[in-house]
Design a protein around this motif. Structure first.
Motif, mmCIF file in Angstrom:
data_model
loop_
_atom_site.group_PDB
_atom_site.id
_atom_site.type_symbol
_atom_site.label_atom_id
_atom_site.label_comp_id
_atom_site.label_asym_id
_atom_site.label_seq_id
_atom_site.Cartn_x
_atom_site.Cartn_y
_atom_site.Cartn_z
ATOM 1 N N HIS A 81 -3.969 -14.672 1.052
ATOM 2 C CA HIS A 81 -3.522 -14.626 -0.244
ATOM 3 C C HIS A 81 -4.557 -14.654 -1.129
ATOM 4 C CE1 HIS A 81 0.683 -14.754 0.509
ATOM 5 N NE2 HIS A 81 0.620 -15.579 1.673
ATOM 6 N N SER A 198 4.080 -10.740 0.772
ATOM 7 C CA SER A 198 4.256 -10.534 -0.588
ATOM 8 C C SER A 198 4.348 -11.829 -1.226
ATOM 9 C CB SER A 198 5.223 -9.606 -1.130
ATOM 10 O OG SER A 198 6.425 -9.965 -0.570
ATOM 11 N N THR A 202 3.192 -8.922 -6.279
ATOM 12 C CA THR A 202 3.079 -7.840 -5.554
ATOM 13 C C THR A 202 3.803 -6.805 -5.949
ATOM 14 O OG1 THR A 202 2.770 -9.474 -3.451
ATOM 15 C CG2 THR A 202 3.238 -6.881 -3.086
ATOM 16 N N SER A 251 -1.083 -9.232 -12.203
ATOM 17 C CA SER A 251 -0.471 -8.949 -10.822
ATOM 18 C C SER A 251 -1.617 -8.076 -10.059
ATOM 19 C CB SER A 251 0.856 -8.240 -10.984
ATOM 20 O OG SER A 251 1.709 -8.915 -11.550
ATOM 21 N N LEU A 255 -3.692 -9.059 -6.571
ATOM 22 C CA LEU A 255 -3.623 -8.085 -5.326
ATOM 23 C C LEU A 255 -5.147 -8.159 -4.869
ATOM 24 C CD1 LEU A 255 -1.035 -5.549 -3.833
ATOM 25 C CD2 LEU A 255 -3.802 -4.840 -4.299
ATOM 26 N N ARG A 258 -6.941 -10.653 -3.240
ATOM 27 C CA ARG A 258 -6.477 -11.236 -1.788
ATOM 28 C C ARG A 258 -7.805 -10.981 -0.904
ATOM 29 N NH1 ARG A 258 -1.013 -11.072 0.131
ATOM 30 N NH2 ARG A 258 0.312 -11.471 -1.593
ATOM 31 N N CYS A 280 1.461 -4.688 2.109
ATOM 32 C CA CYS A 280 1.695 -6.040 1.698
ATOM 33 C C CYS A 280 3.060 -6.474 1.647
ATOM 34 C CB CYS A 280 1.053 -6.204 0.101
ATOM 35 S SG CYS A 280 0.871 -7.860 -0.348
ATOM 36 N N HIS A 283 5.636 -3.763 0.967
ATOM 37 C CA HIS A 283 5.193 -2.757 0.170
ATOM 38 C C HIS A 283 4.191 -1.898 0.929
ATOM 39 C CE1 HIS A 283 7.579 -4.507 -3.419
ATOM 40 N NE2 HIS A 283 7.277 -5.714 -2.788
#
Length: 793
Positions: A81, A198, A202, A251, A255, A258, A280, A283
């Motif tokens: 994460h 997620s 995500t 958002s 991502l 990560r 992810c 997704h």
């Protein structure tokens, strides 16, 4: 596709059990059998779950030379994460789930094999992909924009996953498999990039990627949009761009933060793979779309001249823009796939030196993989010369890599990557070897047009046969000067680069005029600001730095004086009974006190020559109790009044400071309630250049009268050396401990003979430095210039 709650609940149930309680005694641990050939690999097949919910897999052996059909997985072993600004709380909340100790059992060919949480998560998602493919459904995972969704042959997913397909406890097998890792990824039909489960960001992140990738690049680049910032919809409407709000940008940042994007092994995995798709949670989206979005952001940032995404970088981390690693991976991937060869791995390779510098910001769990993890991208002949040995300690691997870089490149450029000793993470380190495990280096001089060794700068370094210890390196070099004064060490302070440092002005007052090595002769305050920015612009493409930096430096000092006055006033307000007597309650208070002291000693009746004599013979007001603003104002006035020829100094006088405070051209520190935000001036050119060089460094003054900028751990008594094959000088220290003496690495130096006939200077390398006045080879013209043997330990 259905929600993955069924799998999640199964995972929760498994994790609620002690592994031993969930394992029937009849099930034995899985035992790996040796691989039959050097090109053999194991591939995994998913077999559903047994009656108690334990995932089942099988392993088959295939030979890469037979071109088997399989997929490959690219992922991170630990917590996947996002971490850093705004995301650390969630990262910490789930971190225990990804502990090495928190393994869960899966059944491999009916035997028990333990895996970590992130791998268990992706096995569940892959199981759903496989189940959907067998039912010929249009699954939710594949509902992406890519024209080449994952096609699972005959409803069976055959995939290579390093943690399972390599016997991680067999160091010999591990080393052999690392050697063919490039073939694994180049032969895989698809590489699935697993970013982890997620989270709340995500879904919006994936939609933002698709939206930003669809922006016309030229239109977006010339718009008024600032990526990763909240703006009014009208800003987007002016350029006919679909609106991206603040939470969408957050958002996307979540991502890109990560862990996968900073993992070193992804470089080889991404570059060499034929096809890439990212997953992810549930997704699924294509690598091509992500790259388009990153390149659009980069195009806009180039017009802006800065990268807004760094707002999501923690203050203690290296400020690499979030889009940087995706852009680098895409560029390298394009480079290796420009030829029309059947296999990407047959395309033009990189040199080891190129890769070491380019991939430094990426991280690896095993420090040795900072070298081993990029060997798949170098020339086969270079790779064949490496003995991949996980029994060797990291420092020995790094020393061998450093020596090879020096020998192959014919340069000592790698010496400029040696980080300050206080920041290294590996103990008992050879001083001349960088700590590759740190995700940063900060070369100061290699981007400019410097040549401290003059005509010897671009000649191969003069390596001298040394003792057969892998930890020592002997060269020919010149010991130029000795450090007799140093500035303050500010590296422990947050935002230390913008804190007013009184030691700058103390050292500037020591400088002689005319200053050596400058034509035309430069004022002391000009020498100061040119040294603080290593005489370069922020991009390292312009050297010497533009003359306008002098005015920008003066403005910078004025703004720092204001901040210092505010900090002291806040200290007095917070600690009224214990604040130091010279701690100012305001700028006006500090100025009144400075003028009173100036008059008390009679300097208001003295001329510049008298003041210069009193402040130039020894360091002026250098003790810690003279670090308060009132005393800094006295140092600034002394500089302003004693600048050579009566010329205006590049540091502010009292009159100029008072005008600035009354009508500031730039407010550095903006107050918003309890928050204090540091902001950039209208023209941040000097400040950006300064901050790039000054971090983890400090000023020093030498016996011969030179001003330099060197490592934070530089100390009085250290020496400045000039080395053929290096563009910069180096701060070194006499070694009294005998250096690192561990088990010798025979492959590194067995061909070198011990030669002790000539006297040798044994030194520790402290780090690269900039010394104003000798950066174009001026030292070679001095009468005492000569080379001697130097052994770095």
């Amino acid at each position: 596709m259905s929600d993955n709650s069924t799998f999640a609940s199964s995972v929760t149930a498994l994790e609620g059990l002690n592994i031993r309680e969930a394992e029937p005694e009849s099930r034995k641990p899985y035992r790996y059998q040796p691989l039959p050939t050097l090109t053999s690999i194991r591939v995994l097949k998913l077999r559903g779950r047994d009656e108690d919910g334990t995932p089942q897999v099988t392993l088959d052996v295939v030979d890469l030379d037979h071109d088997p059909f399989f997929y490959a997985l690219s992922y991170t072993w630990g917590n996947p994460h996002a971490s850093g600004v705004d995301f650390t709380a969630h990262f910490n909340a789930v971190n225990a789930e990804y502990s090495v100790a928190q393994t869960t059992a899966v059944l491999c060919d009916g035997k028990l094999l333990r895996v970590q949480r992130n791998l268990l998560d992706v096995l569940g998602e892959l199981q759903q992909l496989q189940t959907a493919a067998r039912g010929h459904d249009q699954v939710e995972h594949a509902a992406s924009e890519t024209n080449s969704p994952i096609n699972i042959a005959d409803g069976e997913l055959v995939i290579w996953i390093d943690a399972i397909c390599i016997n991680q406890n067999d160091m010999e097998e591990r080393a052999l498999q690392v050697r063919i890792m490039d073939k694994v990824y180049s032969k895989a039909a698809y590489t699935i990039i697993w970013l982890g489960r997620s989270d709340e960001y995500t879904a919006a992140a994936v939609q933002t990627i698709r939206r930003v990738s669809a922006y016309p690049r030229n239109v977006f680049a010339q718009s008024e949009v600032i990526p990763f910032r909240g703006q009014d919809p009208d800003v987007y409407a002016k350029s006919n761009l679909q609106y991206t709000d603040w939470m969408d940008w957050c958002s996307l940042a979540a991502l890109l933060k990560r862990q996968w994007f900073s993992r070193l092994w992804i470089i080889q995995e991404t570059i060499l793979s034929r096809n890439l798709v990212l997953l992810c949670g549930k997704h699924l989206f294509s690598w091509t779309t992500l790259v388009k979005a990153a390149r659009n952001i980069d195009a806009r940032c180039r017009v802006l001249g800065w990268s807004p995404s760094t707002v999501f970088i923690d203050i203690h981390e290296i400020a690499v823009p979030l889009e940087n690693n995706v852009l680098s991976l895409a560029e390298w991937r394009d480079h290796l796939q420009t030829t029309n060869t059947q296999e990407p791995s047959d395309a033009l390779r990189f040199t080891l030196e190129e890769l070491v510098y380019a991939t430094w910001v990426f991280k690896s769990t095993d420090p040795r993989d900072k070298i081993y993890g990029i060997l798949g991208l170098v020339d086969d002949q270079v790779r064949a010369a490496w003995d991949i040995d996980y029994h060797s300690p990291p420092i020995q691997v790094f020393a061998a890599a450093t020596r090879r870089l020096i020998e192959h490149s014919g340069s000592l450029k790698i010496f400029s990557c040696v980080q300050d000793a206080s920041k290294r993470t590996i103990d008992t380190y050879p001083s001349w070897v960088p700590d590759y495990s740190l995700p940063y280096f900060n070369m100061m001089c290699n981007g400019g047009s410097f040549a401290a060794a003059g005509k010897l700068t671009h000649q191969p370094p003069q390596l001298v046969p040394s003792s057969p210890s892998w930890s020592r390196l002997r060269v020919r070099g010149h010991i130029f000067d000795t450090i007799v004064e140093t500035g303050n060490d500010r590296t422990d302070h947050v935002n230390s680069a913008v804190l007013l440092d009184p030691s700058w002005f103390e050292l500037a007052l020591l400088l002689k005029t005319p200053y050596p090595g400058t034509t035309p002769k430069q004022r002391r305050t000009e020498v100061l600001w040119r040294t603080l920015c290593a005489d370069q612009d922020a991009t390292s493409t312009v050297s010497p730095a533009p003359a306008r930096f002098g005015a920008l430096f003066k403005e910078f000092v004025c703004a720092m004086v204001v901040v210092r006055a505010e900090l002291e006033a806040e200290e007095v307000a917070a600690y009224p009974d214990s604040a130091a007597p010279d701690c100012a309650t305001s700028f006006a208070h500090a100025m009144r006190r400075a003028k009173d002291i100036w008059a008390e000693v009679g300097w208001d009746r003295r001329g510049p020559e008298y003041i210069r004599d009193k402040t130039n013979s020894k360091r002026f007001l250098a003790r810690p109790e003279f670090g308060w603003l009132v005393h800094t104002l006295i140092k600034l006035q002394a500089l302003a009044l004693t600048e050579e020829g009566g010329e205006e100094a590049d540091t502010p006088s009292w009159e100029e400071l008072e005008r600035f405070v009354e009508k500031p051209s730039w407010v550095m520190r903006v107050k918003r309630g309890e928050e204090r935000k540091l902001v950039q001036p209208n023209d941040a050119a000097f400040m950006n250049s300064f901050k790039r060089r000054y971090v983890k460094r400090k000023l020093f003054y030498t016996r011969k009268g030179y001003l330099g900028l060197g490592p934070a751990s530089a100390a009085v008594g250290d020496i400045v050396c000039i080395l053929p094959g290096a563009v910069a000088p180096f701060v070194c220290r006499e070694d009294h401990d005998g250096g690192v003496e561990l088990e010798d690495c025979s492959s590194a130096t067995m061909d070198l003979e011990v030669q002790e006939e000539r006297p040798v200077e044994r030194l520790r390398l402290v780090g690269e430095c900039y010394v104003h006045g000798i950066m174009q080879g001026e030292a070679l013209d001095l009468e005492d210039f000569g080379l001697k043997d130097i052994e770095f330990v």
